[in-house]
Motif scaffolding. Sequence first.
Motif: not given
Length: 171
Positions: A62-72, A87-90
């Motif tokens: 789930a964390a990996y998928l969130r990172q991919v989604a966030r980068n996209l 900073a808000n995204l973090d």
Amino acid sequence: MTNDAASTGFDVARLVKEHQTGVWRYLRALGCAPAQAEDLTQETFLRVLEKPFQDYNRAATAAYLRQVARNLFLTSQRRAARTLVVANLDEIEVLWARWTDRDGGQELVQALERCLETLAARARQALDLRFRERLSRAGIAEKLGMSEAGAKNLMQRAKRHLRACIERAMR
């Protein structure tokens, strides 16, 4: 799907079934419109399938998928020349992980549903007009027979109430 994924017996259908809703909700929390969240969710899974991927456990995946989604999402915002407060995204990522890693966000959705029930009928109606029917503040004010400023204040109070209620429920 790459040969690597196929040769390792990787279960794509299970991956999508278990994580699609969570990725979509996460993208919505970042600020995506529903259609954009759907597109980026699909793109997330396509990106994951293009590279060798090891599904260690649900939380790590789930964390990996969130990172991919966030980068996209960030890439799409850059292409559209939109600025973001990173900073808000973090902060969103930290809260998201805390609130969804156990059950994919079901507890959070249930808390929201319970908290919505505690709102006054008029406040609930204003939020429904804004987020379900996508009315402008002027349209909401007209439907509720109030000024635009009154509609704005009503929705701000309702959102503050929901935020506090959800935070209490999720402790």
